[in-house]
Design a protein around this motif. Structure first.
Motif, PDB file in Angstrom:
ATOM      1  N   TYR A 230      12.747  -5.899   2.837  1.00  0.00           N
ATOM      2  CA  TYR A 230      14.356  -7.245   3.977  1.00  0.00           C
ATOM      3  C   TYR A 230      13.770  -5.687   5.431  1.00  0.00           C
ATOM      4  O   TYR A 230      14.280  -6.239   6.583  1.00  0.00           O
ATOM      5  CB  TYR A 230      14.841  -7.024   3.396  1.00  0.00           C
ATOM      6  N   ARG A 231      13.435  -4.845   5.215  1.00  0.00           N
ATOM      7  CA  ARG A 231      13.118  -3.468   6.021  1.00  0.00           C
ATOM      8  C   ARG A 231      11.669  -4.585   7.250  1.00  0.00           C
ATOM      9  O   ARG A 231      12.043  -3.463   8.371  1.00  0.00           O
ATOM     10  CB  ARG A 231      12.731  -2.186   5.336  1.00  0.00           C
ATOM     11  N   GLY A 232      10.877  -4.792   6.665  1.00  0.00           N
ATOM     12  CA  GLY A 232      10.323  -5.890   7.742  1.00  0.00           C
ATOM     13  C   GLY A 232       8.974  -5.341   7.023  1.00  0.00           C
ATOM     14  O   GLY A 232       8.218  -5.291   5.737  1.00  0.00           O
ATOM     15  N   PRO A 233       7.619  -6.837   7.532  1.00  0.00           N
ATOM     16  CA  PRO A 233       6.688  -6.042   7.063  1.00  0.00           C
ATOM     17  C   PRO A 233       5.870  -5.536   7.440  1.00  0.00           C
ATOM     18  O   PRO A 233       4.837  -5.365   6.912  1.00  0.00           O
ATOM     19  CB  PRO A 233       6.090  -8.363   7.974  1.00  0.00           C
TER      20      PRO A 233
ATOM     21  N   THR B  50      -0.133 -12.119  -2.696  1.00  0.00           N
ATOM     22  CA  THR B  50      -0.483 -13.285  -1.980  1.00  0.00           C
ATOM     23  C   THR B  50       0.974 -13.811  -1.412  1.00  0.00           C
ATOM     24  O   THR B  50       0.443 -13.845   0.191  1.00  0.00           O
ATOM     25  CB  THR B  50      -0.639 -14.774  -2.068  1.00  0.00           C
ATOM     26  N   GLU B  51       2.240 -13.218  -1.558  1.00  0.00           N
ATOM     27  CA  GLU B  51       3.627 -13.630  -0.702  1.00  0.00           C
ATOM     28  C   GLU B  51       3.354 -12.097   0.103  1.00  0.00           C
ATOM     29  O   GLU B  51       4.373 -12.250   0.960  1.00  0.00           O
ATOM     30  CB  GLU B  51       4.366 -13.689  -2.280  1.00  0.00           C
ATOM     31  N   SER B  52       3.373 -11.099  -0.582  1.00  0.00           N
ATOM     32  CA  SER B  52       3.948  -9.935   0.389  1.00  0.00           C
ATOM     33  C   SER B  52       2.726  -8.865   1.569  1.00  0.00           C
ATOM     34  O   SER B  52       1.369  -9.438   1.946  1.00  0.00           O
ATOM     35  CB  SER B  52       3.923  -8.564  -0.874  1.00  0.00           C
ATOM     36  N   HIS B  53       3.173  -9.013   2.685  1.00  0.00           N
ATOM     37  CA  HIS B  53       2.154  -8.362   3.769  1.00  0.00           C
ATOM     38  C   HIS B  53       2.220  -7.281   2.521  1.00  0.00           C
ATOM     39  O   HIS B  53       0.224  -6.848   3.891  1.00  0.00           O
ATOM     40  CB  HIS B  53       3.565  -8.336   5.087  1.00  0.00           C
ATOM     41  N   ILE B  54       2.351  -6.569   2.488  1.00  0.00           N
ATOM     42  CA  ILE B  54       2.039  -5.120   1.740  1.00  0.00           C
ATOM     43  C   ILE B  54       1.911  -5.535   0.226  1.00  0.00           C
ATOM     44  O   ILE B  54       3.173  -5.613  -0.297  1.00  0.00           O
ATOM     45  CB  ILE B  54       2.992  -3.625   1.850  1.00  0.00           C
ATOM     46  N   PHE B  55       1.249  -4.785  -0.497  1.00  0.00           N
ATOM     47  CA  PHE B  55       0.870  -4.770  -1.536  1.00  0.00           C
ATOM     48  C   PHE B  55       0.194  -3.810  -1.901  1.00  0.00           C
ATOM     49  O   PHE B  55      -0.984  -3.601  -1.669  1.00  0.00           O
ATOM     50  CB  PHE B  55       0.271  -6.305  -2.283  1.00  0.00           C
ATOM     51  N   GLU B  56       0.403  -2.313  -2.806  1.00  0.00           N
ATOM     52  CA  GLU B  56      -0.160  -1.665  -2.833  1.00  0.00           C
ATOM     53  C   GLU B  56      -0.511  -0.989  -4.542  1.00  0.00           C
ATOM     54  O   GLU B  56       1.025  -0.767  -4.645  1.00  0.00           O
ATOM     55  CB  GLU B  56      -0.059  -0.495  -1.986  1.00  0.00           C
ATOM     56  N   ILE B  57      -0.976  -0.565  -5.445  1.00  0.00           N
ATOM     57  CA  ILE B  57      -0.417   0.058  -6.649  1.00  0.00           C
ATOM     58  C   ILE B  57      -1.059   1.705  -6.492  1.00  0.00           C
ATOM     59  O   ILE B  57      -2.096   2.135  -6.145  1.00  0.00           O
ATOM     60  CB  ILE B  57      -1.481  -1.458  -7.551  1.00  0.00           C
ATOM     61  N   TRP B  58      -0.504   2.127  -6.968  1.00  0.00           N
ATOM     62  CA  TRP B  58      -0.534   3.810  -6.829  1.00  0.00           C
ATOM     63  C   TRP B  58      -0.707   4.270  -8.420  1.00  0.00           C
ATOM     64  O   TRP B  58       0.786   3.928  -9.294  1.00  0.00           O
ATOM     65  CB  TRP B  58       0.906   4.490  -6.135  1.00  0.00           C
ATOM     66  N   ARG B  59      -1.100   5.328  -8.868  1.00  0.00           N
ATOM     67  CA  ARG B  59      -1.133   6.324 -10.680  1.00  0.00           C
ATOM     68  C   ARG B  59      -0.456   7.375 -10.369  1.00  0.00           C
ATOM     69  O   ARG B  59      -1.283   8.107  -9.335  1.00  0.00           O
ATOM     70  CB  ARG B  59      -2.514   6.059 -11.027  1.00  0.00           C
ATOM     71  N   PRO B  60       0.963   7.655 -10.610  1.00  0.00           N
ATOM     72  CA  PRO B  60       1.145   9.418 -10.411  1.00  0.00           C
ATOM     73  C   PRO B  60       0.876   9.398 -11.168  1.00  0.00           C
ATOM     74  O   PRO B  60       0.349   9.683 -12.715  1.00  0.00           O
ATOM     75  CB  PRO B  60       3.104   8.893 -11.051  1.00  0.00           C
ATOM     76  N   GLU B  61       0.359  11.109 -10.595  1.00  0.00           N
ATOM     77  CA  GLU B  61      -0.449  12.147 -11.947  1.00  0.00           C
ATOM     78  C   GLU B  61       1.231  12.334 -13.212  1.00  0.00           C
ATOM     79  O   GLU B  61       1.438  13.044 -12.296  1.00  0.00           O
ATOM     80  CB  GLU B  61      -1.232  13.022 -10.652  1.00  0.00           C
ATOM     81  N   VAL B  62       0.859  12.515 -14.552  1.00  0.00           N
ATOM     82  CA  VAL B  62       1.474  13.223 -14.730  1.00  0.00           C
ATOM     83  C   VAL B  62       0.961  14.447 -15.105  1.00  0.00           C
ATOM     84  O   VAL B  62      -0.092  14.986 -15.694  1.00  0.00           O
ATOM     85  CB  VAL B  62       1.778  12.373 -16.129  1.00  0.00           C
ATOM     86  N   PRO B  63       1.901  15.537 -15.461  1.00  0.00           N
ATOM     87  CA  PRO B  63       1.097  16.866 -15.532  1.00  0.00           C
ATOM     88  C   PRO B  63       0.999  16.970 -17.078  1.00  0.00           C
ATOM     89  O   PRO B  63       0.886  15.928 -18.001  1.00  0.00           O
ATOM     90  CB  PRO B  63       2.695  17.966 -16.607  1.00  0.00           C
ATOM     91  N   ARG B  64       0.170  17.960 -17.794  1.00  0.00           N
ATOM     92  CA  ARG B  64      -0.888  17.459 -18.710  1.00  0.00           C
ATOM     93  C   ARG B  64      -0.499  17.206 -19.944  1.00  0.00           C
ATOM     94  O   ARG B  64      -0.652  17.275 -20.773  1.00  0.00           O
ATOM     95  CB  ARG B  64      -2.252  18.630 -18.248  1.00  0.00           C
ATOM     96  N   LYS B  65       0.692  18.599 -20.630  1.00  0.00           N
ATOM     97  CA  LYS B  65       1.114  18.691 -21.546  1.00  0.00           C
ATOM     98  C   LYS B  65       1.834  17.150 -21.869  1.00  0.00           C
ATOM     99  O   LYS B  65       2.099  17.309 -23.159  1.00  0.00           O
ATOM    100  CB  LYS B  65       2.586  19.570 -21.003  1.00  0.00           C
ATOM    101  N   HIS B  66       2.285  16.141 -20.570  1.00  0.00           N
ATOM    102  CA  HIS B  66       2.064  14.468 -21.548  1.00  0.00           C
ATOM    103  C   HIS B  66       1.295  14.285 -21.485  1.00  0.00           C
ATOM    104  O   HIS B  66       0.689  13.320 -22.601  1.00  0.00           O
ATOM    105  CB  HIS B  66       2.720  14.418 -20.470  1.00  0.00           C
TER     106      HIS B  66
END
Length: 485
Positions: A426-429, A466-482
């Motif tokens: 709702y904040r904008g496209p 297809t419905e969103s103006h912004i569509f991004e997928i990101w993968r966080p880096e998890v600390p190696r111990k995990h």
């Protein structure tokens, strides 16, 4: 000129549990990129000329510690690129390493690139670089007996053998790019056919250095050949030399119609805005458009994606001809088959998804942060805290933090459980305002704090792209111990 095309959705996702998620064959794209976090530091085939450990130094004539691995490009010296996103902490003469670049990465990891013939002018201390960004040219400066790259990894300041390190990060230093799993699974750009139009009388022109860098950055972000983007840029505006609005109203270096831009425009330079006349945004959006049009689905997919960009056979052949003039290229993998995605939960994010599933049914309220009421970003923030990943509080802040070297952008079709999907709201496209966790990429289900009426749910992102103006997928880096759980 890009014409508006609505892509078909991939189906309606069904709720599933991480405990019962079925396993599927691993995506070839993930094999090549290590999930996108690390890649090979060279762009050509190479051999290892000297390994990590004690050795007799060829110049100093004494036995001493060799803190890295020496790589030699074939058939001749080649470009040296960032093996992972990071921040430049050193760029210049560095003792016996001659011209060298040192990058700092999350988790106390640094990578060093030594003996460079030259360092690119834009690589300066304090600058942030993307994975695959060119750092310089392989050389023999400093204490060296021939052209090679001294590649060094340190963890918390301690030299670490790059060979097992890169193998663990799924970017093995095997040197044989032609035999790499992803390249072997991919395909070359298709040859240009007939009819053609502009290539008959206009040869491919040199790409300005700044524009070339933008092509390469967009190509790295979406894993497509930069030459294909250059082919479009040449065909549309001679790489920006022609600055005009077309008769149909298309604008910018890559010539987007405003209506298409509303669907496909993305922020390419990280300033928080997707502007149709901004070169970085235009080129990145072209890569986004091609990807969403199926460019990575083999040679036929390349042709279909280019035809979607401009509905003319001559246009497709022109772009391919220009791309070949710039060197052609290989699409490293072909996602999109029914079994290309996996529902298998990576071990490092199991605690994140387990916690998130336990809170399905909680309430939603903007600004809430627990213990049983959340908004979208606080829910994701708390879920990732289970594996000691400390995301910022807002969705926009989380996306920017990940883009700042704490995560890896993932191409649609390569997502895994635990990845984060950012969309507008709702904040904008043009502003990231919502975030959700990927639960099952095969079924395209999410875990998300949806809205006050729904609360925390198992949702779907089958049609979100297809419905969103912004569509991004990101993968966080998890600390190696995990990673070892």
């Amino acid at each position: 000129m890009v014409v508006p095309v609505l892509l078909a959705s991939v189906g309606v996702a069904l709720g599933t549990s991480t405990a019962s998620a079925a396993k599927a064959p691993r995506d070839a794209c993930q094999v090549a990129t290590g999930g996108g976090a690390w890649r090979l530091p060279l762009t050509q085939e190479f051999t290892i000329s000297s390994r990590f450990g004690e050795r007799f130094h060829p110049i100093d004539k004494v036995t001493k510690m060799h803190a890295g691995t020496d790589l030699v490009s074939r058939p001749g010296r080649g470009k040296v690129v960032a093996a992972a996103a990071g921040t430049v902490v050193r760029a210049g003469v560095y003792g016996g390493l001659g011209n060298a670049v040192v990058l700092r990465h999350p988790g106390g990891v640094t990578s060093t690139y030594g003996h460079l013939a030259r360092i690119d002018a834009d690589v300066r201390p304090g600058e942030k670089v993307r994975i695959g960004e060119v750092l310089g040219l392989e050389g023999s400066t400093g204490k060296s007996t021939g052209d090679h790259l001294h590649f060094e990894i340190r963890v918390q300041g301690v030299p670490t053998d790059p060979v097992p390190f890169m193998r663990q990060h799924q970017a093995p230093l095997n040197g044989d790019l032609a035999g790499d799993t992803a390249v072997a699974a991919g395909s070359r750009l298709p040859a240009a056919g007939m009819p053609r139009k502009h290539t008959v009388h206009t040869n491919a022109m040199p790409v300005p250095a700044k524009t070339l860098r933008l092509y390469q950055q967009a190509a790295q972000a979406y894993d497509v050949p930069w030459t294909l983007l250059a082919g479009i840029g040449m065909e549309e505006t001679l790489h920006g030399r022609v600055d005009a609005t077309s008769s149909a109203g298309a604008r910018g270096l890559m010539q987007f119609l405003p209506s298409t831009w509303e669907l496909m425009g993305v922020d390419g330079d990280g300033d928080g805005k997707a502007e149709i006349d901004n070169d970085a945004d235009s080129i990145m959006s072209a890569a986004n458009y091609l990807t969403r049009s199926g460019v990575r689905k083999g040679p036929a997919g390349v042709r279909r994606a280019l035809f979607a960009y401009n509905h003319a056979d001559w246009y497709v052949n022109d772009v391919l001809a220009y791309a070949q003039a710039y060197g052609g290229g290989t699409l490293s993998c072909v996602p999109g088959e029914a079994d290309s995605l996996s529902s298998e939960v990576p071990k490092q994010v199991e605690p994140t998804l387990r916690w998130a599933e336990q809170h399905v049914g909680d309430s939603h309220q903007l600004g809430a942060a627990g213990p049983r009421t959340w908004d979208a970003s606080s829910y994701v923030q708390r879920a990732y805290r289970q594996v000691r990943v400390y995301l910022p509080r807002t969705a926009a802040g989380q996306r920017d933090w990940l883009a700042d070297g704490h995560g890896t952008r993932v191409h649609p079709g390569q997502e895994r459980p635990g990845d984060l999907i950012f969309t507008d709201s709702y904040r904008g496209p043009k502003e990231v305002g919502d975030v959700a966790l990927v639960l099952d990429p095969v079924e395209k289900t999410t875990l998300e704090a949806k809205d006050p009426a729904s609360g925390v749910i198992t949702g779907s992102y089958a049609e979100t792209e297809t419905e969103s103006h912004i569509f991004e997928i990101w993968r966080p880096e998890v600390p190696r111990k995990h990673h070892r759980r």
